[in-house]
Design a protein around this motif. Structure first.
Motif, PDB file in Angstrom:
ATOM      1  N   VAL A  13      97.010  61.201  42.936  1.00  0.00           N
ATOM      2  CA  VAL A  13      97.279  59.761  42.921  1.00  0.00           C
ATOM      3  C   VAL A  13      97.626  59.370  44.344  1.00  0.00           C
ATOM      4  O   VAL A  13      98.523  59.940  44.962  1.00  0.00           O
ATOM      5  CB  VAL A  13      98.436  59.403  41.961  1.00  0.00           C
ATOM      6  N   CYS A  14      96.899  58.384  44.868  1.00  0.00           N
ATOM      7  CA  CYS A  14      97.148  57.897  46.223  1.00  0.00           C
ATOM      8  C   CYS A  14      97.632  56.454  46.120  1.00  0.00           C
ATOM      9  O   CYS A  14      96.857  55.555  45.794  1.00  0.00           O
ATOM     10  CB  CYS A  14      95.871  57.987  47.068  1.00  0.00           C
ATOM     11  N   ALA A  15      98.915  56.253  46.397  1.00  0.00           N
ATOM     12  CA  ALA A  15      99.515  54.926  46.270  1.00  0.00           C
ATOM     13  C   ALA A  15      99.383  54.081  47.533  1.00  0.00           C
ATOM     14  O   ALA A  15      99.735  52.908  47.531  1.00  0.00           O
ATOM     15  CB  ALA A  15     100.982  55.056  45.886  1.00  0.00           C
ATOM     16  N   ASN A  16      98.871  54.673  48.603  1.00  0.00           N
ATOM     17  CA  ASN A  16      98.630  53.922  49.842  1.00  0.00           C
ATOM     18  C   ASN A  16      97.359  54.466  50.481  1.00  0.00           C
ATOM     19  O   ASN A  16      97.414  55.410  51.263  1.00  0.00           O
ATOM     20  CB  ASN A  16      99.812  54.039  50.807  1.00  0.00           C
ATOM     21  N   PRO A  17      96.197  53.873  50.160  1.00  0.00           N
ATOM     22  CA  PRO A  17      94.936  54.415  50.653  1.00  0.00           C
ATOM     23  C   PRO A  17      94.581  54.088  52.106  1.00  0.00           C
ATOM     24  O   PRO A  17      93.460  54.335  52.526  1.00  0.00           O
ATOM     25  CB  PRO A  17      93.893  53.845  49.691  1.00  0.00           C
ATOM     26  N   PRO A  32      98.127  58.414  53.965  1.00  0.00           N
ATOM     27  CA  PRO A  32      97.738  59.142  52.765  1.00  0.00           C
ATOM     28  C   PRO A  32      96.270  58.978  52.359  1.00  0.00           C
ATOM     29  O   PRO A  32      95.687  59.887  51.764  1.00  0.00           O
ATOM     30  CB  PRO A  32      98.652  58.571  51.683  1.00  0.00           C
ATOM     31  N   GLY A  33      95.669  57.858  52.665  1.00  0.00           N
ATOM     32  CA  GLY A  33      94.266  57.655  52.312  1.00  0.00           C
ATOM     33  C   GLY A  33      93.341  58.687  52.932  1.00  0.00           C
ATOM     34  O   GLY A  33      92.298  59.034  52.369  1.00  0.00           O
ATOM     35  N   LYS A  34      93.714  59.183  54.098  1.00  0.00           N
ATOM     36  CA  LYS A  34      92.923  60.208  54.772  1.00  0.00           C
ATOM     37  C   LYS A  34      92.933  61.514  53.975  1.00  0.00           C
ATOM     38  O   LYS A  34      91.913  62.185  53.829  1.00  0.00           O
ATOM     39  CB  LYS A  34      93.482  60.434  56.180  1.00  0.00           C
ATOM     40  N   PHE A  49      95.593  53.330  44.320  1.00  0.00           N
ATOM     41  CA  PHE A  49      96.080  51.988  44.041  1.00  0.00           C
ATOM     42  C   PHE A  49      96.668  51.452  45.333  1.00  0.00           C
ATOM     43  O   PHE A  49      97.368  52.151  46.046  1.00  0.00           O
ATOM     44  CB  PHE A  49      97.156  51.996  42.954  1.00  0.00           C
ATOM     45  N   GLY A  50      96.366  50.230  45.637  1.00  0.00           N
ATOM     46  CA  GLY A  50      96.840  49.609  46.872  1.00  0.00           C
ATOM     47  C   GLY A  50      95.680  48.897  47.531  1.00  0.00           C
ATOM     48  O   GLY A  50      94.650  48.637  46.918  1.00  0.00           O
ATOM     49  N   LYS A  51      95.835  48.601  48.792  1.00  0.00           N
ATOM     50  CA  LYS A  51      94.755  47.953  49.537  1.00  0.00           C
ATOM     51  C   LYS A  51      93.601  48.941  49.686  1.00  0.00           C
ATOM     52  O   LYS A  51      93.866  50.116  49.928  1.00  0.00           O
ATOM     53  CB  LYS A  51      95.251  47.530  50.919  1.00  0.00           C
ATOM     54  N   PRO A  52      92.398  48.566  49.512  1.00  0.00           N
ATOM     55  CA  PRO A  52      91.805  47.240  49.371  1.00  0.00           C
ATOM     56  C   PRO A  52      91.504  46.823  47.934  1.00  0.00           C
ATOM     57  O   PRO A  52      90.715  45.913  47.695  1.00  0.00           O
ATOM     58  CB  PRO A  52      90.491  47.405  50.128  1.00  0.00           C
ATOM     59  N   TYR A  53      92.090  47.474  46.951  1.00  0.00           N
ATOM     60  CA  TYR A  53      91.710  47.229  45.559  1.00  0.00           C
ATOM     61  C   TYR A  53      92.236  45.894  45.047  1.00  0.00           C
ATOM     62  O   TYR A  53      93.408  45.562  45.193  1.00  0.00           O
ATOM     63  CB  TYR A  53      92.185  48.393  44.683  1.00  0.00           C
ATOM     64  N   VAL A  54      91.345  45.153  44.405  1.00  0.00           N
ATOM     65  CA  VAL A  54      91.657  43.821  43.896  1.00  0.00           C
ATOM     66  C   VAL A  54      92.846  43.873  42.937  1.00  0.00           C
ATOM     67  O   VAL A  54      93.705  42.989  42.952  1.00  0.00           O
ATOM     68  CB  VAL A  54      90.417  43.192  43.220  1.00  0.00           C
ATOM     69  N   GLU A  55      92.909  44.928  42.119  1.00  0.00           N
ATOM     70  CA  GLU A  55      94.005  45.052  41.148  1.00  0.00           C
ATOM     71  C   GLU A  55      95.367  45.023  41.840  1.00  0.00           C
ATOM     72  O   GLU A  55      96.327  44.458  41.304  1.00  0.00           O
ATOM     73  CB  GLU A  55      93.863  46.353  40.343  1.00  0.00           C
ATOM     74  N   HIS A  56      95.447  45.616  43.011  1.00  0.00           N
ATOM     75  CA  HIS A  56      96.696  45.622  43.793  1.00  0.00           C
ATOM     76  C   HIS A  56      97.066  44.192  44.192  1.00  0.00           C
ATOM     77  O   HIS A  56      98.210  43.755  44.003  1.00  0.00           O
ATOM     78  CB  HIS A  56      96.528  46.502  45.027  1.00  0.00           C
TER      79      HIS A  56
END
Length: 137
Positions: A13-17, A32-34, A49-56
């Motif tokens: 789970v990556c909370a900050n991509p 963390p996205g790396k 979850f996070g940027k750039p996802y619309v759900e965030h």
């Protein structure tokens, strides 16, 4: 470590991509996205979850109880900040003094040439609604 996790079929789970950031001293920090991207490349399953996802962005709007036309997202990443804002339909403020500063050939604290901005936006297929050189608080 990542290989062992992939071998065990462990999900990540990556909370900050975000991939990178600019530290206060101007150096680059890895985010963390790396790690999540590398894990996927190795065959691992990643939920982000996070940027750039619309759900965030929609969750933030919902929590703030604000309509899209009353919000602007501020950030220095065309890939994460501006893409997310554009995909969500909210205004965006691109900070040129961040991770794209070297690509823009800009001095810290000054706006780059319009031609450099247009070229960068075309290269990344993202255009913000507003541009500022720095964001300080």
């Amino acid at each position: 470590l990542l290989k062992k996790c992939v071998d065990r079929n462990l999900p990540m789970v990556c909370a900050n991509p975000d991939f990178i950031m600019v530290k206060p001293d101007g150096s680059t920090g890895h985010m963390p996205g790396k790690v999540a991207k590398r894990y996927e490349e190795m065959g691992g399953k990643v939920t982000s979850f996070g940027k750039p996802y619309v759900e965030h962005f929609e969750a933030c709007l919902r929590d703030l109880k604000l309509p899209k036309d009353r919000v602007a997202h501020v950030g220095d990443s065309l890939h994460h900040d501006i893409t997310g804002a554009n995909d969500t339909g909210i205004a965006s403020v691109f900070v040129t003094g961040g991770i794209h500063r070297e690509e823009l050939g800009a001095e810290l604290g000054s706006l780059p040439e319009v031609s450099a901005l247009k070229s960068l936006f075309a290269t990344h297929s993202q255009t913000p609604t507003h541009v500022i050189p720095m964001f300080r608080f």
